[in-house]
Design a protein around this motif. Sequence first.
Motif, PDB file in Angstrom:
ATOM      1  N   UNK A 122     109.722 -65.658  16.111  1.00 38.27           N
ATOM      2  CA  UNK A 122     109.637 -66.960  15.435  1.00 38.27           C
ATOM      3  C   UNK A 122     110.723 -67.106  14.372  1.00 38.27           C
ATOM      4  N   UNK A 123     111.594 -66.135  14.256  1.00 42.82           N
ATOM      5  CA  UNK A 123     112.588 -66.096  13.170  1.00 42.82           C
ATOM      6  C   UNK A 123     113.501 -67.323  13.147  1.00 42.82           C
ATOM      7  N   UNK A 124     113.783 -67.904  14.290  1.00 42.81           N
ATOM      8  CA  UNK A 124     114.682 -69.056  14.334  1.00 42.81           C
ATOM      9  C   UNK A 124     113.963 -70.383  14.112  1.00 42.81           C
ATOM     10  N   UNK A 125     112.639 -70.363  14.056  1.00 43.99           N
ATOM     11  CA  UNK A 125     111.883 -71.591  13.821  1.00 43.99           C
ATOM     12  C   UNK A 125     112.131 -72.058  12.389  1.00 43.99           C
ATOM     13  N   UNK A 126     112.316 -73.356  12.220  1.00 45.50           N
ATOM     14  CA  UNK A 126     112.406 -73.883  10.857  1.00 45.50           C
ATOM     15  C   UNK A 126     110.994 -74.257  10.381  1.00 45.50           C
ATOM     16  N   UNK A 127     110.892 -74.736   9.156  1.00 46.15           N
ATOM     17  CA  UNK A 127     109.578 -75.042   8.583  1.00 46.15           C
ATOM     18  C   UNK A 127     108.823 -76.094   9.392  1.00 46.15           C
ATOM     19  N   UNK A 128     109.519 -77.131   9.864  1.00 48.62           N
ATOM     20  CA  UNK A 128     108.861 -78.175  10.663  1.00 48.62           C
ATOM     21  C   UNK A 128     108.326 -77.599  11.973  1.00 48.62           C
ATOM     22  N   UNK A 129     109.062 -76.695  12.571  1.00 53.78           N
ATOM     23  CA  UNK A 129     108.627 -76.093  13.836  1.00 53.78           C
ATOM     24  C   UNK A 129     107.427 -75.173  13.618  1.00 53.78           C
ATOM     25  N   UNK A 130     107.464 -74.389  12.556  1.00 53.08           N
ATOM     26  CA  UNK A 130     106.311 -73.535  12.239  1.00 53.08           C
ATOM     27  C   UNK A 130     105.074 -74.390  11.940  1.00 53.08           C
ATOM     28  N   UNK A 131     105.270 -75.448  11.206  1.00 48.77           N
ATOM     29  CA  UNK A 131     104.172 -76.345  10.878  1.00 48.77           C
ATOM     30  C   UNK A 131     103.601 -76.989  12.145  1.00 48.77           C
ATOM     31  N   UNK A 132     104.461 -77.384  13.055  1.00 48.05           N
ATOM     32  CA  UNK A 132     104.004 -77.977  14.320  1.00 48.05           C
ATOM     33  C   UNK A 132     103.168 -76.973  15.115  1.00 48.05           C
ATOM     34  N   UNK A 133     103.604 -75.732  15.155  1.00 45.66           N
ATOM     35  CA  UNK A 133     102.839 -74.689  15.865  1.00 45.66           C
ATOM     36  C   UNK A 133     101.491 -74.453  15.183  1.00 45.66           C
ATOM     37  N   UNK A 134     101.488 -74.439  13.856  1.00 48.49           N
ATOM     38  CA  UNK A 134     100.244 -74.244  13.115  1.00 48.49           C
ATOM     39  C   UNK A 134      99.271 -75.387  13.371  1.00 48.49           C
ATOM     40  N   UNK A 135      99.758 -76.618  13.354  1.00 48.60           N
ATOM     41  CA  UNK A 135      98.901 -77.767  13.640  1.00 48.60           C
ATOM     42  C   UNK A 135      98.408 -77.743  15.084  1.00 48.60           C
ATOM     43  N   UNK A 136      99.267 -77.319  15.979  1.00 51.70           N
ATOM     44  CA  UNK A 136      98.887 -77.198  17.383  1.00 51.70           C
ATOM     45  C   UNK A 136      97.677 -76.269  17.521  1.00 51.70           C
ATOM     46  N   UNK A 137      97.756 -75.098  16.918  1.00 48.93           N
ATOM     47  CA  UNK A 137      96.640 -74.154  16.992  1.00 48.93           C
ATOM     48  C   UNK A 137      95.397 -74.704  16.304  1.00 48.93           C
ATOM     49  N   UNK A 138      95.592 -75.421  15.229  1.00 49.09           N
ATOM     50  CA  UNK A 138      94.472 -76.007  14.504  1.00 49.09           C
ATOM     51  C   UNK A 138      93.762 -77.077  15.338  1.00 49.09           C
ATOM     52  N   UNK A 139      94.530 -77.849  16.096  1.00 47.79           N
ATOM     53  CA  UNK A 139      93.975 -78.962  16.871  1.00 47.79           C
ATOM     54  C   UNK A 139      93.621 -78.609  18.316  1.00 47.79           C
ATOM     55  N   UNK A 140      94.162 -77.525  18.836  1.00 42.33           N
ATOM     56  CA  UNK A 140      93.975 -77.192  20.248  1.00 42.33           C
ATOM     57  C   UNK A 140      92.507 -77.202  20.694  1.00 42.33           C
ATOM     58  N   UNK A 141      91.580 -76.646  19.923  1.00 44.77           N
ATOM     59  CA  UNK A 141      90.184 -76.670  20.371  1.00 44.77           C
ATOM     60  C   UNK A 141      89.614 -78.083  20.533  1.00 44.77           C
ATOM     61  N   UNK A 142      90.227 -79.074  19.915  1.00 44.63           N
ATOM     62  CA  UNK A 142      89.780 -80.459  20.087  1.00 44.63           C
ATOM     63  C   UNK A 142      90.221 -81.036  21.424  1.00 44.63           C
ATOM     64  N   UNK A 143      91.241 -80.448  22.040  1.00 43.14           N
ATOM     65  CA  UNK A 143      91.824 -81.026  23.244  1.00 43.14           C
ATOM     66  C   UNK A 143      91.626 -80.184  24.500  1.00 43.14           C
ATOM     67  N   UNK A 144      91.341 -78.916  24.332  1.00 39.55           N
ATOM     68  CA  UNK A 144      91.162 -78.017  25.471  1.00 39.55           C
ATOM     69  C   UNK A 144      89.845 -77.280  25.273  1.00 39.55           C
ATOM     70  N   UNK A 145      89.048 -77.231  26.317  1.00 40.85           N
ATOM     71  CA  UNK A 145      87.768 -76.528  26.262  1.00 40.85           C
ATOM     72  C   UNK A 145      88.041 -75.020  26.343  1.00 40.85           C
ATOM     73  N   UNK A 146      88.054 -74.376  25.189  1.00 40.82           N
ATOM     74  CA  UNK A 146      88.403 -72.959  25.116  1.00 40.82           C
ATOM     75  C   UNK A 146      87.165 -72.089  25.305  1.00 40.82           C
TER      76      UNK A 146
END
Length: 171
Positions: A122-146
Amino acid sequence: MTRIELEMLIKRAFHGVTLDGGHTLVDMNEMSNWGKRASKEEIESTSRVEFGANWTVLPVETLHHFFPTLAHADAKAMRYYLPAFMVSLLTHPDPWTHSLITVLSALCPESSDPEDYHIRRYALFDDKQRSACALYLSCLPDFVDLDRGSKRTVDQARSRYWDQHLPSEKV
């Protein structure tokens, strides 16, 4: 946040990211097959799209075919392919696909140690990209039946690395 808002956030965060000499799907496929070269058809079908400058045009079928390869991505390839896999899972939310396993595995470091293999990718990710990944993980259970194991992986990924990158209003 809606599924479409999350997809657009990912696309904005990773807009303009190119492969930039990172491992290609064909390269990573060879690594995942212990040196066995991809077929001529696989090489031709992926070469037309993956060497472009726009990861958003990678066909879902191609991503599904090459799902195990992300485990072999270097930092450049991770920054290029991960958002494509993330968006494909949002647009085709089948909890039993290998894409789910691929995305969760790519986003879940073994530890919070900065030398962890995943965290180094993840070293090349900038802050916006890291934030997008973090939000993705935070929201994923709302969109996919895990299932229970996938929920545990999401929780581990968040606690080991990603929650520190959530925007302050989401924490």
